[in-house]
Design a protein around this motif. Structure first.
Motif, mmCIF file in Angstrom:
data_model
loop_
_atom_site.group_PDB
_atom_site.id
_atom_site.type_symbol
_atom_site.label_atom_id
_atom_site.label_comp_id
_atom_site.label_asym_id
_atom_site.label_seq_id
_atom_site.Cartn_x
_atom_site.Cartn_y
_atom_site.Cartn_z
ATOM 1 N N ILE A 63 -5.166 3.767 -11.084
ATOM 2 C CA ILE A 63 -4.940 4.281 -9.469
ATOM 3 C C ILE A 63 -4.365 5.823 -9.050
ATOM 4 N N THR A 64 -4.819 6.437 -8.450
ATOM 5 C CA THR A 64 -4.781 7.489 -7.960
ATOM 6 C C THR A 64 -3.806 7.724 -6.735
ATOM 7 N N ILE A 65 -3.060 8.551 -6.967
ATOM 8 C CA ILE A 65 -1.646 8.480 -5.584
ATOM 9 C C ILE A 65 -1.964 9.867 -4.593
ATOM 10 N N LYS A 66 -1.878 10.324 -3.675
ATOM 11 C CA LYS A 66 -2.274 11.560 -3.157
ATOM 12 C C LYS A 66 -0.080 11.721 -2.192
ATOM 13 N N ASN A 67 -0.063 12.936 -2.193
ATOM 14 C CA ASN A 67 1.082 13.317 -1.794
ATOM 15 C C ASN A 67 2.482 12.463 -1.758
ATOM 16 N N ARG A 68 2.574 11.862 -3.715
ATOM 17 C CA ARG A 68 3.738 11.226 -3.660
ATOM 18 C C ARG A 68 4.638 12.235 -3.538
ATOM 19 N N TYR A 69 5.214 13.533 -3.658
ATOM 20 C CA TYR A 69 6.026 14.128 -3.528
ATOM 21 C C TYR A 69 6.050 14.461 -1.842
ATOM 22 N N LEU A 70 5.715 13.573 -1.455
ATOM 23 C CA LEU A 70 7.019 13.208 -0.166
ATOM 24 C C LEU A 70 8.116 12.294 -0.328
ATOM 25 N N ASN B 43 -0.254 -1.565 3.338
ATOM 26 C CA ASN B 43 -0.974 -2.266 4.122
ATOM 27 C C ASN B 43 -1.077 -3.401 2.790
ATOM 28 N N HIS B 44 -1.448 -4.095 2.952
ATOM 29 C CA HIS B 44 -1.351 -5.386 1.673
ATOM 30 C C HIS B 44 -2.998 -5.893 1.456
ATOM 31 N N THR B 45 -3.012 -5.270 0.620
ATOM 32 C CA THR B 45 -3.966 -5.853 -0.209
ATOM 33 C C THR B 45 -4.734 -5.996 -1.744
ATOM 34 N N GLN B 46 -3.361 -6.061 -1.896
ATOM 35 C CA GLN B 46 -3.315 -5.919 -3.699
ATOM 36 C C GLN B 46 -3.145 -7.135 -4.313
ATOM 37 N N TRP B 47 -2.454 -8.354 -5.080
ATOM 38 C CA TRP B 47 -1.704 -9.164 -5.355
ATOM 39 C C TRP B 47 -0.930 -8.925 -6.417
ATOM 40 N N PHE B 48 -1.399 -8.739 -6.941
ATOM 41 C CA PHE B 48 -0.642 -7.858 -8.266
ATOM 42 C C PHE B 48 0.241 -6.524 -7.562
ATOM 43 N N THR C 130 -6.570 2.681 -0.620
ATOM 44 C CA THR C 130 -8.271 2.926 0.214
ATOM 45 C C THR C 130 -9.458 2.221 -1.508
ATOM 46 N N TYR C 131 -9.831 2.674 -1.131
ATOM 47 C CA TYR C 131 -11.301 1.411 -2.062
ATOM 48 C C TYR C 131 -12.952 2.985 -2.112
ATOM 49 N N LYS C 132 -12.718 3.258 -3.481
ATOM 50 C CA LYS C 132 -13.553 3.608 -3.317
ATOM 51 C C LYS C 132 -14.388 3.614 -4.830
ATOM 52 N N LYS C 133 -16.230 3.015 -4.875
ATOM 53 C CA LYS C 133 -16.886 2.346 -5.663
ATOM 54 C C LYS C 133 -16.927 3.468 -6.771
ATOM 55 N N SER C 134 -16.413 2.537 -8.049
ATOM 56 C CA SER C 134 -15.700 3.220 -9.247
ATOM 57 C C SER C 134 -16.882 3.765 -9.369
ATOM 58 N N THR D 161 -7.045 4.614 -4.402
ATOM 59 C CA THR D 161 -6.449 5.786 -3.899
ATOM 60 C C THR D 161 -5.394 5.404 -3.327
ATOM 61 N N ILE D 162 -3.970 5.570 -3.015
ATOM 62 C CA ILE D 162 -3.334 5.604 -2.476
ATOM 63 C C ILE D 162 -2.523 6.862 -1.445
ATOM 64 N N TYR D 163 -2.778 6.376 0.014
ATOM 65 C CA TYR D 163 -1.825 8.055 0.506
ATOM 66 C C TYR D 163 -0.621 8.183 0.856
ATOM 67 N N ILE D 164 0.251 8.786 0.961
ATOM 68 C CA ILE D 164 1.457 8.629 0.946
ATOM 69 C C ILE D 164 1.450 9.879 2.530
#
Length: 255
Positions: free
Chosen positions: A62-69, A82-87, A191-195, A206-209
């Motif tokens: 997983i890539t995290i964007k803007n975690r510095y916030l 947003n609730h899109t991952q079980w684990f 969010t999701y993109k093709k690997s 990718t998770i955007y903060i």
């Protein structure tokens, strides 16, 4: 071709477990005064953080964007996801909010999951009770965690839809907490993109903060609830546009 899931309404939950009807015991505690319990919970936290980091980087990639916030947050805050991952929705917050301890508002059904469920309260789970009396205890626990400058995780869509690339309707009740406590609100959008790796079927995450968002302390609480809900909704809708791959397609059943 992506998997297709059919739904009747947005209230449908695709994360049902064997113990979906699990109920909290009558003596359940959201806050513990026992020093031994608190000590073990304190020791358990770094273990969960390490597990979360390993899962996020080595397993889920997983890539995290803007975690510095979130790192710059000096007070207690609410983080809406947003609730899109079980684990992932269980373990990712421990990396997202580090070094703040996250406390996750969740369904009691999560505590019924074999093995993992019993450890969730010690990790910081705040299950939603099914009666008004115990709701006061939950609210007291949330108030205390925010005053302790911790993070409270909220999933405003309520139900888990794996790899969903849109934004479902929110439960307005999820926004009463920051409107009451006048605490800052942040948003984490998955969010999701093709690997890029041909052998990897699951999408890259990718998770955007975003944030913080604040309410107006001079405005009525109901207005603040609606305003915060609108801020979070618009932010998520803007971020999910980065999703370019449907690993699972959702179609509504015809009546």
């Amino acid at each position: 071709m992506s998997e297709v899931l059919y739904y009747k309404s947005f209230d449908q939950d695709f994360a049902e477990t064997r113990n979906q009807d699990f109920h909290l015991p009558k003596n359940y505690k959201w806050l513990h005064g026992n020093p031994f319990y608190r000590f073990f919970a304190m020791c358990f936290y770094p273990v969960v953080v390490l597990f979360s980091l390993c899962y996020l980087k080595l397993c889920a990639h997983i890539t995290i964007k803007n975690r510095y916030l979130l790192r710059h947050a000096r007070e207690g805050y609410f983080l809406y996801i947003n609730h899109t991952q079980w684990f992932g929705d269980v373990v990712n917050p421990f990396t997202l909010t580090f070094p703040k301890h996250p406390y996750i508002i969740c369904s009691p059904a999560n505590l019924g999951i074999p093995i993992i469920g019993k450890a969730l309260p010690m990790a910081g789970a705040l299950p939603i009770p099914d009666n008004v009396h115990d709701m006061r205890k939950l609210n007291a626990a949330i108030d205390k965690r925010i005053k302790q400058k911790k993070c409270v995780i909220v999933y405003p869509e309520s139900h888990m839809w794996p790899y969903y690339t849109g934004v479902r309707p929110f439960n307005a009740a999820a926004f009463h907490y920051p409107a009451k406590l006048h605490a800052p609100v942040y948003v984490a959008t998955t969010t999701y993109k093709k690997s890029i790796y041909p052998w990897r079927k699951k999408p890259h995450i990718t998770i955007y903060i975003d944030g913080p968002f604040y309410d107006d302390e001079d405005a009525p609480r109901k207005q603040n609830v609606n305003d915060l809900m609108r801020y979070v909704n618009l932010t998520m809708k803007r971020r999910v546009k980065h999703s370019t791959y449907e690993y699972i397609t959702y179609k509504k059943k015809s009546s």
